[in-house]
Design a protein around this motif. Structure first.
Motif, mmCIF file in Angstrom:
data_model
loop_
_atom_site.group_PDB
_atom_site.id
_atom_site.type_symbol
_atom_site.label_atom_id
_atom_site.label_comp_id
_atom_site.label_asym_id
_atom_site.label_seq_id
_atom_site.Cartn_x
_atom_site.Cartn_y
_atom_site.Cartn_z
ATOM 1 N N ASN A 181 -71.437 -63.406 37.417
ATOM 2 C CA ASN A 181 -71.347 -63.751 35.991
ATOM 3 C C ASN A 181 -70.439 -64.949 35.780
ATOM 4 O OD1 ASN A 181 -73.101 -61.881 35.029
ATOM 5 N ND2 ASN A 181 -71.582 -60.577 34.043
ATOM 6 N N ALA A 182 -69.298 -64.928 36.470
ATOM 7 C CA ALA A 182 -68.365 -66.047 36.319
ATOM 8 C C ALA A 182 -69.000 -67.358 36.811
ATOM 9 C CB ALA A 182 -67.074 -65.749 37.080
ATOM 10 N N PRO B 1 -55.112 -71.195 29.252
ATOM 11 C CA PRO B 1 -55.451 -71.568 27.868
ATOM 12 C C PRO B 1 -56.910 -71.327 27.509
ATOM 13 C CG PRO B 1 -55.436 -73.518 29.237
ATOM 14 C CD PRO B 1 -55.046 -72.382 30.139
ATOM 15 N N GLN B 2 -57.766 -71.064 28.521
ATOM 16 C CA GLN B 2 -59.184 -70.873 28.270
ATOM 17 C C GLN B 2 -59.773 -70.003 29.369
ATOM 18 O OE1 GLN B 2 -61.481 -74.515 28.057
ATOM 19 N NE2 GLN B 2 -63.451 -73.428 28.153
ATOM 20 N N GLY B 3 -60.728 -69.202 28.991
ATOM 21 C CA GLY B 3 -61.417 -68.402 29.990
ATOM 22 C C GLY B 3 -61.379 -66.910 29.689
ATOM 23 N N LEU B 4 -61.707 -66.143 30.705
ATOM 24 C CA LEU B 4 -61.839 -64.690 30.556
ATOM 25 C C LEU B 4 -61.273 -64.000 31.786
ATOM 26 C CD1 LEU B 4 -63.170 -62.313 28.853
ATOM 27 C CD2 LEU B 4 -65.153 -62.584 30.367
ATOM 28 N N VAL B 5 -60.633 -62.827 31.572
ATOM 29 C CA VAL B 5 -60.137 -62.004 32.667
ATOM 30 C C VAL B 5 -60.791 -60.624 32.539
ATOM 31 C CG1 VAL B 5 -58.140 -60.966 33.786
ATOM 32 C CG2 VAL B 5 -57.948 -63.223 32.728
ATOM 33 N N ALA C 277 -60.885 -63.597 37.193
ATOM 34 C CA ALA C 277 -60.476 -64.499 36.109
ATOM 35 C C ALA C 277 -61.134 -65.859 36.305
ATOM 36 C CB ALA C 277 -58.954 -64.646 36.087
ATOM 37 N N ASP C 278 -61.575 -66.464 35.189
ATOM 38 C CA ASP C 278 -62.176 -67.796 35.238
ATOM 39 C C ASP C 278 -61.685 -68.605 34.048
ATOM 40 O OD1 ASP C 278 -64.147 -67.668 32.897
ATOM 41 O OD2 ASP C 278 -64.810 -65.935 34.075
ATOM 42 N N ASN C 279 -61.926 -69.926 34.104
ATOM 43 C CA ASN C 279 -61.577 -70.799 32.987
ATOM 44 C C ASN C 279 -62.827 -71.338 32.321
ATOM 45 O OD1 ASN C 279 -62.404 -72.437 35.038
ATOM 46 N ND2 ASN C 279 -60.643 -73.829 34.983
ATOM 47 N N ILE D 11 -62.360 -69.936 39.671
ATOM 48 C CA ILE D 11 -62.536 -68.485 39.583
ATOM 49 C C ILE D 11 -61.592 -67.848 40.587
ATOM 50 C CG2 ILE D 11 -64.104 -66.522 39.810
ATOM 51 C CD1 ILE D 11 -66.409 -68.417 39.186
ATOM 52 N N GLY D 12 -60.795 -66.893 40.134
ATOM 53 C CA GLY D 12 -59.859 -66.206 41.019
ATOM 54 C C GLY D 12 -60.091 -64.708 41.033
ATOM 55 N N VAL D 13 -60.091 -64.143 42.224
ATOM 56 C CA VAL D 13 -60.250 -62.690 42.403
ATOM 57 C C VAL D 13 -58.924 -62.143 42.905
ATOM 58 C CG1 VAL D 13 -61.518 -60.863 43.568
ATOM 59 C CG2 VAL D 13 -62.688 -62.983 42.926
#
Length: 468
Positions: A374-375, A456-460, A401-403, A385-387
């Motif tokens: 999805n990311a 500042p932007q993205g989803l976790v 988490a991604d920006n 993208i960080g796992v």
């Protein structure tokens, strides 16, 4: 081959457990009644025998050193008048000197403690007949020569048995009628009590398999209402599942129709290009690329549908100890080529060496793969993208988490619905099943999924599991 065990109906079980104690009580009461009747019959006969023995003793009187017997023939005929209820008698002076009467009268028991003027009673056999005997010891003689006289009177036990039987019948007959009436009332009460169950059975038998409306049994007893509520709860769950399956099938058909329709149209256009005298290679390449995209989207959708079916609560789920850190490393490494192809930086941050949970490896691999895919799908080239896998003090946390563009707060609840894409509709190649699969798999593992905004932007996206 073992015979199948026969199960008794509820009516028969109730009848057995209610009537069997009544039968036991009736038999006990009958035995007690016969014992009481026999005791009273013995008392009546014993009083008669005691009176006869005293009357007979008065006919034998001491006279000097001998005995005077005043026993007229008329008195003897009165005693022997009824052959069926004859009175047998014997007068003797112990130790065995016969004086008067029948020599066959049963002797007194050896253990009998003798006392003068006190009648004793015992059972015996006289000429093959059972008799009841009264024995009365009387003192005779004088002070210089004391002697004793034994008066024995015997009577057949036939009258006693008949009297006891009459008393027993008079007691047991009304008791039997009362038991019969009680049994009828018990049968009627059981039938009346089971009528709500019969009504409930008819309600279930007479409805269609598609009719999942609640059962109406408000006038039934509390136990039947409880059963009906349990059935209604089950019908509600089945109805919700059936409605969900119908909605899911309709949505899946709608989602599959789009790539398949595109695949068909692109195939027809490619055929038209090939039918030309001079086909355009660039146009054919574009058609094949679009065909490949439609096929890939269809394959992805089918794979996600299969993953969602495996994550359904009704499917069996064997759990085993699993190293979540190792799984995260493997899934992240498998997704690196897809991220590189889109120029996205994918990494695994601060993962512990080992973090054990109880889980199903294939489903958890599918869950983490959907989060990463999805990311990748919704992040622009050049994104990160960080796992992360963390030990949260009794819980294992895995974060992706991604920006990218993120998800607005008002849509974060609905994105877990199947095929819902919100403002992402038309972006990426997803079909709106990724987060629905993640939530179902997390629930099967008693975990939780939460969404948060990344600054500042993205989803976790965070998934929590219990440590083993």
């Amino acid at each position: 081959m073992a015979r199948a065990r026969r199960t008794l109906s509820l009516r028969r079980q109730l009848l057995i457990w209610l009537l069997l104690p009544q039968l036991v009580l009736w038999l006990t009461a009958a035995a007690i009644a016969y014992s009481v009747a026999l005791r009273y019959a013995n008392e009546v006969i014993d009083r008669s025998l005691a009176g006869s023995s005293r009357a007979l003793a008065r006919l034998v009187k001491p006279l000097g050193e001998g005995l005077y017997i005043d026993f007229p023939r008329a008195a003897r005929e009165v005693l022997e008048e009824d052959p069926s209820d004859r009175l047998y008698y014997m007068v003797s002076t112990p130790p065995g000197e016969f004086i008067l009467g029948e020599k066959d009268v049963p002797a007194t028991p050896r253990k009998l403690q003798r006392a003068f003027n006190q009648p004793y009673f015992y059972d015996g056999v006289l000429r093959g007949k059972a008799v009841r005997v009264a024995a009365l010891y009387l003192p005779i003689g004088n002070a210089n020569r004391p002697q004793s006289m034994l008066v024995q009177v015997a009577k057949s036990t036939a009258l006693r048995t008949e009297l006891a039987r009459d008393i027993f019948i008079d007691i047991v007959l009304p008791l039997s009628l009362l038991m019969l009436l009680t049994s009828v009332l018990v049968w009627a009460g059981i039938s009346r009590g089971l009528s709500p169950l019969r009504h409930l059975r008819r309600l279930v038998e007479n409805r269609s398999s598609r009719d999942l409306a609640p059962l109406e049994v408000e006038d039934a007893p509390a136990e039947v209402r409880t059963l009906a509520r349990a059935i209604n709860s089950l019908l509600g769950e089945v109805n919700a599942q059936v409605a969900g399956q119908r909605r899911f099938i309709a949505d899946a058909a709608h989602q599959l129709r789009t790539p398949l329709a595109g695949l068909k149209s692109q195939t027809e256009l490619a055929r038209v290009e090939l039918s030309l005298a001079q086909p355009d290679p660039a146009a054919l390449t574009q058609r094949l690329s679009q065909i490949e995209t439609s096929v890939a989207r269809s394959i992805r959708l089918v794979n996600q549908l299969l993953a969602l079916a495996r994550a359904e609560p009704d499917a069996p789920l064997p759990l085993a100890p699993l190293d979540l850190a190792r799984l995260a490393r493997e899934v992240t490494m498998e997704a690196v080529p897809r991220a590189l192809a889109k120029h996205i930086d994918l990494g695994l941050d601060a993962a512990p060496d080992s973090l054990l949970i109880s889980g199903h490896e294939a489903l958890l691999r599918e869950m983490l793969g959907n989060l990463i895919d999805n990311a990748i799908q919704y992040c622009a080239p050049g994104s990160e993208i960080g796992v992360r896998v963390l030990d949260g003090g009794g819980q294992a946390l895995i974060e992706v988490a991604d920006n990218g563009p993120g998800i607005p707060p008002e849509e974060r609840e609905r994105v877990f619905e199947r095929f819902y894409r919100g403002r992402m509709e038309g972006q990426g190649k997803g079909c709106g099943l990724g987060l629905a699969i993640v939530q179902e798999i997390a629930r099967r593992h008693h975990g939780e999924v939460s969404l948060a905004e990344r600054q500042p932007q993205g989803l976790v996206v965070t998934v929590r599991f219990q440590l083993t």
